[in-house]
Design a protein around this motif. Structure first.
Motif, PDB file in Angstrom:
ATOM      1  N   GLY A  65     -79.262 -57.583  58.338  1.00 16.04           N
ATOM      2  CA  GLY A  65     -80.205 -58.692  58.170  1.00 16.04           C
ATOM      3  C   GLY A  65     -81.220 -58.756  59.288  1.00 16.04           C
ATOM      4  O   GLY A  65     -82.407 -59.028  59.054  1.00 16.04           O
ATOM      5  N   GLN A  66     -80.776 -58.494  60.506  1.00 10.89           N
ATOM      6  CA  GLN A  66     -81.700 -58.487  61.648  1.00 10.89           C
ATOM      7  C   GLN A  66     -82.732 -57.371  61.495  1.00 10.89           C
ATOM      8  O   GLN A  66     -83.914 -57.578  61.763  1.00 10.89           O
ATOM      9  N   ARG A  67     -82.289 -56.192  61.059  1.00 11.42           N
ATOM     10  CA  ARG A  67     -83.216 -55.071  60.879  1.00 11.42           C
ATOM     11  C   ARG A  67     -84.177 -55.339  59.720  1.00 11.42           C
ATOM     12  O   ARG A  67     -85.365 -55.043  59.808  1.00 11.42           O
ATOM     13  N   LEU A  68     -83.669 -55.903  58.625  1.00 14.16           N
ATOM     14  CA  LEU A  68     -84.521 -56.156  57.461  1.00 14.16           C
ATOM     15  C   LEU A  68     -85.568 -57.234  57.747  1.00 14.16           C
ATOM     16  O   LEU A  68     -86.640 -57.234  57.141  1.00 14.16           O
ATOM     17  N   SER A  69     -85.270 -58.145  58.676  1.00 19.07           N
ATOM     18  CA  SER A  69     -86.237 -59.201  58.995  1.00 19.07           C
ATOM     19  C   SER A  69     -87.498 -58.627  59.644  1.00 19.07           C
ATOM     20  O   SER A  69     -88.516 -59.305  59.716  1.00 19.07           O
ATOM     21  N   THR A  70     -87.448 -57.388  60.109  1.00 19.00           N
ATOM     22  CA  THR A  70     -88.626 -56.748  60.697  1.00 19.00           C
ATOM     23  C   THR A  70     -89.501 -56.076  59.645  1.00 19.00           C
ATOM     24  O   THR A  70     -90.596 -55.627  59.956  1.00 19.00           O
ATOM     25  N   MET A  71     -89.013 -55.990  58.408  1.00 15.30           N
ATOM     26  CA  MET A  71     -89.770 -55.341  57.332  1.00 15.30           C
ATOM     27  C   MET A  71     -90.725 -56.324  56.667  1.00 15.30           C
ATOM     28  O   MET A  71     -90.407 -57.497  56.542  1.00 15.30           O
ATOM     29  N   PRO A  73     -92.588 -58.026  53.382  1.00 11.62           N
ATOM     30  CA  PRO A  73     -92.346 -58.157  51.942  1.00 11.62           C
ATOM     31  C   PRO A  73     -93.223 -57.126  51.222  1.00 11.62           C
ATOM     32  O   PRO A  73     -94.139 -56.563  51.817  1.00 11.62           O
ATOM     33  N   VAL A  74     -92.960 -56.891  49.946  1.00 14.30           N
ATOM     34  CA  VAL A  74     -93.753 -55.903  49.199  1.00 14.30           C
ATOM     35  C   VAL A  74     -94.080 -56.449  47.813  1.00 14.30           C
ATOM     36  O   VAL A  74     -93.334 -57.255  47.262  1.00 14.30           O
ATOM     37  N   GLU A  75     -95.194 -56.008  47.276  1.00 13.48           N
ATOM     38  CA  GLU A  75     -95.595 -56.334  45.904  1.00 13.48           C
ATOM     39  C   GLU A  75     -95.250 -55.114  45.051  1.00 13.48           C
ATOM     40  O   GLU A  75     -95.677 -53.998  45.359  1.00 13.48           O
ATOM     41  N   LEU A  76     -94.443 -55.321  44.003  1.00 16.06           N
ATOM     42  CA  LEU A  76     -94.077 -54.230  43.100  1.00 16.06           C
ATOM     43  C   LEU A  76     -94.764 -54.438  41.755  1.00 16.06           C
ATOM     44  O   LEU A  76     -95.008 -55.574  41.335  1.00 16.06           O
ATOM     45  N   TYR A  77     -95.054 -53.332  41.087  1.00 15.25           N
ATOM     46  CA  TYR A  77     -95.764 -53.366  39.813  1.00 15.25           C
ATOM     47  C   TYR A  77     -94.930 -52.693  38.735  1.00 15.25           C
ATOM     48  O   TYR A  77     -94.468 -51.563  38.924  1.00 15.25           O
ATOM     49  N   LEU A  78     -94.741 -53.391  37.624  1.00 14.72           N
ATOM     50  CA  LEU A  78     -94.074 -52.801  36.466  1.00 14.72           C
ATOM     51  C   LEU A  78     -95.137 -52.197  35.574  1.00 14.72           C
ATOM     52  O   LEU A  78     -96.201 -52.791  35.373  1.00 14.72           O
ATOM     53  N   ASN A  79     -94.841 -51.007  35.054  1.00 11.52           N
ATOM     54  CA  ASN A  79     -95.806 -50.330  34.194  1.00 11.52           C
ATOM     55  C   ASN A  79     -95.060 -49.594  33.090  1.00 11.52           C
ATOM     56  O   ASN A  79     -94.724 -48.416  33.225  1.00 11.52           O
ATOM     57  N   GLY A  80     -94.743 -50.284  32.010  1.00 17.21           N
ATOM     58  CA  GLY A  80     -94.112 -49.662  30.856  1.00 17.21           C
ATOM     59  C   GLY A  80     -92.605 -49.547  30.988  1.00 17.21           C
ATOM     60  O   GLY A  80     -91.968 -50.218  31.803  1.00 17.21           O
ATOM     61  N   PHE A  81     -92.051 -48.665  30.166  1.00 18.71           N
ATOM     62  CA  PHE A  81     -90.611 -48.482  30.085  1.00 18.71           C
ATOM     63  C   PHE A  81     -90.260 -47.012  30.281  1.00 18.71           C
ATOM     64  O   PHE A  81     -91.094 -46.138  30.114  1.00 18.71           O
ATOM     65  N   ASP A  82     -89.021 -46.775  30.626  1.00 19.59           N
ATOM     66  CA  ASP A  82     -88.535 -45.419  30.850  1.00 19.59           C
ATOM     67  C   ASP A  82     -87.083 -45.371  30.411  1.00 19.59           C
ATOM     68  O   ASP A  82     -86.502 -46.390  30.025  1.00 19.59           O
ATOM     69  N   GLN A 150     -96.700 -55.999  34.812  1.00 20.91           N
ATOM     70  CA  GLN A 150     -96.464 -57.236  35.537  1.00 20.91           C
ATOM     71  C   GLN A 150     -96.243 -56.883  37.005  1.00 20.91           C
ATOM     72  O   GLN A 150     -95.764 -55.794  37.331  1.00 20.91           O
ATOM     73  N   SER A 151     -96.597 -57.798  37.876  1.00 26.60           N
ATOM     74  CA  SER A 151     -96.342 -57.573  39.304  1.00 26.60           C
ATOM     75  C   SER A 151     -95.537 -58.753  39.833  1.00 26.60           C
ATOM     76  O   SER A 151     -95.540 -59.837  39.260  1.00 26.60           O
ATOM     77  N   PHE A 152     -94.827 -58.501  40.925  1.00 23.24           N
ATOM     78  CA  PHE A 152     -94.036 -59.553  41.555  1.00 23.24           C
ATOM     79  C   PHE A 152     -93.818 -59.211  43.018  1.00 23.24           C
ATOM     80  O   PHE A 152     -93.869 -58.051  43.416  1.00 23.24           O
ATOM     81  N   SER A 153     -93.587 -60.229  43.806  1.00 25.83           N
ATOM     82  CA  SER A 153     -93.364 -60.070  45.246  1.00 25.83           C
ATOM     83  C   SER A 153     -91.874 -60.019  45.537  1.00 25.83           C
ATOM     84  O   SER A 153     -91.106 -60.766  44.943  1.00 25.83           O
ATOM     85  N   VAL A 154     -91.512 -59.169  46.471  1.00 24.61           N
ATOM     86  CA  VAL A 154     -90.124 -59.055  46.911  1.00 24.61           C
ATOM     87  C   VAL A 154     -90.053 -59.597  48.333  1.00 24.61           C
ATOM     88  O   VAL A 154     -90.658 -59.032  49.236  1.00 24.61           O
ATOM     89  N   GLY A 155     -89.320 -60.696  48.503  1.00 22.75           N
ATOM     90  CA  GLY A 155     -89.234 -61.326  49.808  1.00 22.75           C
ATOM     91  C   GLY A 155     -87.858 -61.269  50.442  1.00 22.75           C
ATOM     92  O   GLY A 155     -87.706 -61.598  51.604  1.00 22.75           O
ATOM     93  N   HIS A 178     -83.774 -61.919  54.389  1.00 24.02           N
ATOM     94  CA  HIS A 178     -85.211 -62.079  54.160  1.00 24.02           C
ATOM     95  C   HIS A 178     -86.020 -61.020  54.898  1.00 24.02           C
ATOM     96  O   HIS A 178     -85.728 -60.681  56.041  1.00 24.02           O
ATOM     97  N   PHE A 179     -87.050 -60.532  54.201  1.00 27.68           N
ATOM     98  CA  PHE A 179     -88.033 -59.650  54.829  1.00 27.68           C
ATOM     99  C   PHE A 179     -89.082 -60.564  55.428  1.00 27.68           C
ATOM    100  O   PHE A 179     -89.471 -61.543  54.826  1.00 27.68           O
ATOM    101  N   GLY A 180     -89.526 -60.246  56.617  1.00 27.67           N
ATOM    102  CA  GLY A 180     -90.470 -61.177  57.221  1.00 27.67           C
ATOM    103  C   GLY A 180     -91.436 -60.551  58.187  1.00 27.67           C
ATOM    104  O   GLY A 180     -92.317 -61.213  58.694  1.00 27.67           O
TER     105      GLY A 180
END
Length: 186
Positions: A65-71, A73-82, A150-155, A178-180
Motif C-alpha cells: 500500500g505504501q508503494r502503490l500510494s506513490t503511483m 491514478p490512470v484512465e483506462l479505455y474499453l474498446n470492443g470485445f475479445d 467507454q473510459s474510466f479512472s482507476v484510483g 489508493h494510488f495517489g
C-alpha cells in the motif's frame, strides 16, 4: 485467527460500467443459458494469491500500500470485445481494455510495485467465463463486431480475502490501496 487465507487483488469498476457489463452478462445467459460467473460483479483481476499465511501476507500488503500510494491514478479505455481460450474445451468472452503505451506501462509499474510476479497478464473485464466452445460459437457473433467504447479512472486497488478452508467461504473486502502519486517521507 485464520490459519490460511486467499487474497484476490482487483481493480473495481465504476457503478455505471458494472451495470453495463451486467447487462451483457444477462443477454449472454438469454442466448446460451447459465455459465460460471454469470452473477458475479465485474472487475479487473490483477492476481489471486492462494493459501497465504495472514501473519506474513498482511504486513506485506501494508508495505504494498505504501508503494502503490506513490503511483498515479490512470484512465483506462474499453474498446470492443475479445476472447481467449482457457483450454481446448472452453473460452472466455471479455470487454477489451485498449492497450495504449500509457496503460501498458502503468500495469507494468503496478505489478512491479506490488512485488508479485504476474505471468502473461492481459487486463480485461470478463463477461462470459469458461463457456464450452459450442456456446462460444453461438454467442461470439453477438459480440464480434459490436462497438463498446467507454473510459474510466482507476484510483485504487481492492484486496479481497477469504478463509482458504472455510466451508462456505465468501470474498470480503480486506483493504483498499489508493494510488495517489504521493512521495513517501523518508
Amino acid at each position: 485467527m485464520t490459519a490460511y487465507a486467499d487474497y484476490l487483488m482487483i481493480i473495481s469498476l465504476p457503478g455505471d460500467l458494472v451495470k453495463e457489463i451486467s447487462r451483457y452478462k444477462r443477454a449472454s445467459v438469454n442466448a446460451i443459458g447459465h455459465f460460471e460467473g454469470m452473477h458475479s460483479r465485474a472487475y479487473i483481476t490483477i492476481t489471486h494469491q492462494v493459501r497465504c499465511k495472514p501473519f506474513l501476507a498482511q504486513p506485506a500488503i501494508q508495505r504494498m500500500g505504501q508503494r502503490l500510494s506513490t503511483m498515479p491514478p490512470v484512465e483506462l479505455y474499453l474498446n470492443g470485445f475479445d476472447h481467449f481460450s482457457n483450454d481446448p474445451t472452453t473460452k472466455t468472452i471479455c470487454a477489451k481494455i485498449e492497450c495504449t503505451d500509457r496503460a501498458e506501462n502503468w500495469f507494468k509499474l503496478l505489478t512491479m510495485q506490488m512485488g508479485i510476479k504476474v505471468k502473461d497478464f492481459v487486463p480485461h473485464i470478463t463477461i462470459a467465463k469458461n463457456i464450452p466452445v459450442t456456446a462460444f460459437n453461438k454467442l461470439w457473433p453477438n459480440f464480434e463486431s459490436r462497438e463498446f467504447k467507454q473510459s474510466f479512472s482507476v484510483g485504487n486497488l481492492t484486496i479481497l480475502h477469504r478463509d482458504t478452508f472455510a466451508e462456505h467461504h465468501e470474498w470480503k473486502v480486506y483493504r483498499e490501496l489508493h494510488f495517489g502519486n504521493k512521495l513517501l517521507a523518508f
